[in-house]
Design a protein around this motif. Structure first.
Motif, PDB file in Angstrom:
ATOM      1  N   ALA A  93       0.828  -1.207   0.000  1.00 30.69           N
ATOM      2  CA  ALA A  93       0.000   0.000   0.000  1.00 30.69           C
ATOM      3  C   ALA A  93       0.864   1.261   0.000  1.00 30.69           C
ATOM      4  O   ALA A  93       0.601   2.211  -0.750  1.00 30.69           O
ATOM      5  CB  ALA A  93      -0.920  -0.004   1.220  1.00 30.69           C
ATOM      6  N   VAL A  94       1.913   1.278   0.808  1.00 25.98           N
ATOM      7  CA  VAL A  94       2.710   2.496   0.969  1.00 25.98           C
ATOM      8  C   VAL A  94       3.719   2.663  -0.166  1.00 25.98           C
ATOM      9  O   VAL A  94       4.012   3.790  -0.580  1.00 25.98           O
ATOM     10  CB  VAL A  94       3.406   2.490   2.344  1.00 25.98           C
ATOM     11  CG1 VAL A  94       4.239   3.747   2.532  1.00 25.98           C
ATOM     12  CG2 VAL A  94       2.363   2.386   3.454  1.00 25.98           C
ATOM     13  N   LEU A  95       4.238   1.549  -0.691  1.00 26.12           N
ATOM     14  CA  LEU A  95       5.199   1.645  -1.786  1.00 26.12           C
ATOM     15  C   LEU A  95       4.640   2.385  -2.991  1.00 26.12           C
ATOM     16  O   LEU A  95       5.369   3.081  -3.706  1.00 26.12           O
ATOM     17  CB  LEU A  95       5.677   0.256  -2.207  1.00 26.12           C
ATOM     18  CG  LEU A  95       6.885  -0.302  -1.467  1.00 26.12           C
ATOM     19  CD1 LEU A  95       7.152  -1.731  -1.902  1.00 26.12           C
ATOM     20  CD2 LEU A  95       8.122   0.560  -1.694  1.00 26.12           C
ATOM     21  N   ASP A  96       3.351   2.248  -3.225  1.00 27.38           N
ATOM     22  CA  ASP A  96       2.733   2.934  -4.367  1.00 27.38           C
ATOM     23  C   ASP A  96       2.870   4.457  -4.256  1.00 27.38           C
ATOM     24  O   ASP A  96       2.844   5.161  -5.267  1.00 27.38           O
ATOM     25  CB  ASP A  96       1.252   2.555  -4.471  1.00 27.38           C
ATOM     26  CG  ASP A  96       1.059   1.140  -4.997  1.00 27.38           C
ATOM     27  OD1 ASP A  96       2.011   0.597  -5.592  1.00 27.38           O
ATOM     28  OD2 ASP A  96      -0.033   0.574  -4.802  1.00 27.38           O
ATOM     29  N   LEU A  97       2.994   4.966  -3.019  1.00 21.93           N
ATOM     30  CA  LEU A  97       3.129   6.406  -2.813  1.00 21.93           C
ATOM     31  C   LEU A  97       4.584   6.857  -2.731  1.00 21.93           C
ATOM     32  O   LEU A  97       4.849   8.060  -2.634  1.00 21.93           O
ATOM     33  CB  LEU A  97       2.410   6.826  -1.526  1.00 21.93           C
ATOM     34  CG  LEU A  97       0.893   6.614  -1.497  1.00 21.93           C
ATOM     35  CD1 LEU A  97       0.324   7.077  -0.170  1.00 21.93           C
ATOM     36  CD2 LEU A  97       0.224   7.359  -2.647  1.00 21.93           C
ATOM     37  N   LEU A  98       5.511   5.905  -2.781  1.00 11.95           N
ATOM     38  CA  LEU A  98       6.926   6.233  -2.642  1.00 11.95           C
ATOM     39  C   LEU A  98       7.726   6.018  -3.921  1.00 11.95           C
ATOM     40  O   LEU A  98       8.516   6.879  -4.329  1.00 11.95           O
ATOM     41  CB  LEU A  98       7.547   5.386  -1.522  1.00 11.95           C
ATOM     42  CG  LEU A  98       7.124   5.701  -0.091  1.00 11.95           C
ATOM     43  CD1 LEU A  98       7.653   4.633   0.860  1.00 11.95           C
ATOM     44  CD2 LEU A  98       7.614   7.078   0.333  1.00 11.95           C
ATOM     45  N   ARG A  99       7.526   4.869  -4.556  1.00 13.92           N
ATOM     46  CA  ARG A  99       8.425   4.478  -5.646  1.00 13.92           C
ATOM     47  C   ARG A  99       8.452   5.471  -6.801  1.00 13.92           C
ATOM     48  O   ARG A  99       9.517   6.020  -7.143  1.00 13.92           O
ATOM     49  CB  ARG A  99       8.055   3.080  -6.168  1.00 13.92           C
ATOM     50  CG  ARG A  99       9.029   2.574  -7.238  1.00 13.92           C
ATOM     51  CD  ARG A  99       8.548   1.302  -7.881  1.00 13.92           C
ATOM     52  NE  ARG A  99       8.657   0.149  -7.007  1.00 13.92           N
ATOM     53  CZ  ARG A  99       7.618  -0.478  -6.448  1.00 13.92           C
ATOM     54  NH1 ARG A  99       6.384  -0.035  -6.676  1.00 13.92           N
ATOM     55  NH2 ARG A  99       7.800  -1.518  -5.684  1.00 13.92           N
ATOM     56  N   GLU A 100       7.310   5.712  -7.414  1.00 15.06           N
ATOM     57  CA  GLU A 100       7.293   6.571  -8.600  1.00 15.06           C
ATOM     58  C   GLU A 100       7.691   8.011  -8.297  1.00 15.06           C
ATOM     59  O   GLU A 100       8.471   8.617  -9.042  1.00 15.06           O
ATOM     60  CB  GLU A 100       5.926   6.501  -9.288  1.00 15.06           C
ATOM     61  CG  GLU A 100       5.601   5.127  -9.869  1.00 15.06           C
ATOM     62  CD  GLU A 100       6.715   4.608 -10.775  1.00 15.06           C
ATOM     63  OE1 GLU A 100       7.276   5.406 -11.566  1.00 15.06           O
ATOM     64  OE2 GLU A 100       7.047   3.410 -10.686  1.00 15.06           O
ATOM     65  N   PRO A 101       7.196   8.625  -7.195  1.00 12.36           N
ATOM     66  CA  PRO A 101       7.626  10.006  -6.905  1.00 12.36           C
ATOM     67  C   PRO A 101       9.127  10.117  -6.634  1.00 12.36           C
ATOM     68  O   PRO A 101       9.761  11.077  -7.068  1.00 12.36           O
ATOM     69  CB  PRO A 101       6.805  10.366  -5.658  1.00 12.36           C
ATOM     70  CG  PRO A 101       5.600   9.506  -5.733  1.00 12.36           C
ATOM     71  CD  PRO A 101       6.078   8.213  -6.321  1.00 12.36           C
TER      72      PRO A 101
END
Length: 264
Positions: free
Chosen positions: A48-56
């Motif tokens: 859940a949290v990786l989706d908000l970290l990786r691309e940005p």
């Protein structure tokens, strides 16, 4: 983009992701009946949290690589890499305990050069840039002035599930050796939070017999930039390829090496 400009962007990215991890947290007793459920809960937080970290983060530093496995250790290929833990202390989070946070560290040619650690429940963010000092919410950090283990607060812990029998033996022998000095010993996870406490002077020594990068690089940079001493347990300079880590207040490093360097 300069490292100073990048740092501000990384703070925003990590704090935004931290809000989601905070929303997923509950202090209610967990309904986890077996290992399969524990593992599933850990993976659910990460995903859940990786989706908000990786691309940005990748967009903020084009060309930087991404370390996929949080439990990996050893040196990285040359260049820049994001070493990220979306839920450092995940095992605590899923059990309703409060010792957890998020980390994002830029490693350049195997040296951590920029880090952000956010603790959502405390609303606190720790930052450091190589050569620029270490800070808690903009306030400089500094290690303790203690010079004797008989009044020290120290800590260690395991880096990951399924450590080797040799590592478990070393942990036990090292704790026994340090307890004999009169120090107060904490054996806990995650490593990042203990390293932060050393950087901030709340703890005096932390050591670990393992080289999991994601649990060490953020705290290692904070300790070094705060003015603490960072080596392996034998007193050799620490790097991401080191098999152990030792972080201390300046006045305790020599005694720590004497105590821990003999644990084989």
């Amino acid at each position: 983009m300069s490292d100073n400009t990048l740092l501000a962007e990384v703070v925003t990215i990590v704090e935004t992701a931290g809000e989601l991890l905070r929303e997923r947290f509950t202090a209610e007793p967990p309904h986890l009946d077996d290992r399969e459920q524990v593992v599933a809960a850990i993976h659910a937080n990460d995903e859940a949290v990786l989706d908000l970290l990786r691309e940005p983060l990748l967009a903020a530093r084009p060309g930087a690589g991404w370390v996929e496995d949080e439990l990996e250790g050893g040196e990285l290929p040359a260049g820049e890499w994001w070493v990220v833990d979306p839920a450092e202390g995940n095992i605590n989070h899923i059990h309703g305990l409060t010792d957890w946070g998020l980390t994002a560290t830029l490693v350049r040619d195997n040296q951590p050069v920029l880090t952000v650690v956010h603790l959502p429940l405390a609303g606190t963010t720790y930052t450091a840039i190589a050569g620029g000092g270490a800070y808690q919410d903009g306030v400089p950090l500094s290690p303790s002035a203690k010079k004797s283990f008989d009044c020290a607060m120290v800590g260690t812990g395991q880096a990951k599930p399924g450590e080797s029998a040799e590592t478990y033996r070393r942990i036990g022998e090292s704790v026994t050796a340090v307890l004999a000095t009169g120090a107060a010993v904490r054996v806990s996870v995650p490593a990042t939070l203990q390293l932060i406490h050393v950087a901030a002077g709340r703890m005096d020594v932390f050591w670990q017999f393992s080289d999991v990068r994601s649990g060490l690089v953020a705290g290692a940079l904070l300790v070094a930039e705060a003015g603490g001493v960072l080596t392996d347990v034998r007193g050799e300079p620490w790097s991401v390829g080191s098999e152990s880590v030792l972080a201390t207040a300046p006045g305790l490093h020599g005694e720590a090496v004497e105590l821990l360097g003999g644990v084989r």
